[in-house]
Design an enzyme around this catalytic site. Structure first.
Site, mmCIF file in Angstrom:
data_model
loop_
_atom_site.group_PDB
_atom_site.id
_atom_site.type_symbol
_atom_site.label_atom_id
_atom_site.label_comp_id
_atom_site.label_asym_id
_atom_site.label_seq_id
_atom_site.Cartn_x
_atom_site.Cartn_y
_atom_site.Cartn_z
ATOM 1 N N HIS A 109 9.763 -6.867 0.801
ATOM 2 C CA HIS A 109 9.209 -8.210 0.961
ATOM 3 C C HIS A 109 8.123 -8.467 -0.065
ATOM 4 C CE1 HIS A 109 6.729 -5.611 3.550
ATOM 5 N NE2 HIS A 109 5.756 -6.506 3.452
ATOM 6 N N HIS A 111 4.796 -10.970 -0.785
ATOM 7 C CA HIS A 111 3.799 -11.876 -0.221
ATOM 8 C C HIS A 111 3.515 -12.982 -1.228
ATOM 9 C CE1 HIS A 111 2.407 -9.045 3.005
ATOM 10 N NE2 HIS A 111 2.954 -8.174 2.162
#
Length: 147
Positions: A109, A111
């Site tokens: 992932h 941010h």
């Protein structure tokens, strides 16, 4: 790679995999065939979102190049929309790998954190944000993506 990284398998029970399967809720911003972007429930700044691949990747170290490219395309879209929608002065993009690198959820992932001049990032306290605020921010960013 260390021996631990080489043997660490992707765990399909991680929270982001559950979000991708619809087993857990998320304030979605954007979705395409390869990625999903949604609000971080423990934001370090207003508008903090996450971009994940739909492919089962533990992190940057095991992700196929196609998944990385898709994540970065979506991160750029979300970053541009976040800056425009929220009137941010800039954006911070972060990505962590393995525990020693600061990774907490073991699904790749990125941010995307809109930044405002003179406003520091909040510490990662583990405190969840107000869900109504996150939903409103998601709608605002998603609307900017739609234009």
């Amino acid at each position: 790679m260390t021996a631990a990284q080489e043997t660490a398998a992707y765990d399909p029970s991680n929270v982001f995999a559950k979000i991708l399967r619809g087993e857990m809720p998320a304030h979605k911003i954007y979705e395409d065939d390869e990625t999903l972007a949604f609000m971080d429930i423990m934001p370090r700044g207003d508008g903090h979102s996450l971009v994940v691949p739909k492919a089962p990747c533990r992190n940057l170290l095991d992700a196929p190049p196609e998944a990385l490219a898709a994540v970065m395309r979506t991160a750029q879209k979300v970053a541009r929309a976040s800056v425009a929608a929220l009137g941010a002065d800039g954006v911070t993009v972060q990505q962590f790998n393995e525990s020693a690198g600061g990774q907490v959820v073991f699904h790749l992932h990125v941010h995307v954190i809109p930044r405002f001049a003179g406003v520091a990032l909040r510490p990662h306290s583990g405190e969840m944000a107000n869900q109504e605020v996150l939903a409103a921010q998601a709608r605002t960013i998603a609307a900017a993506l739609a234009t």
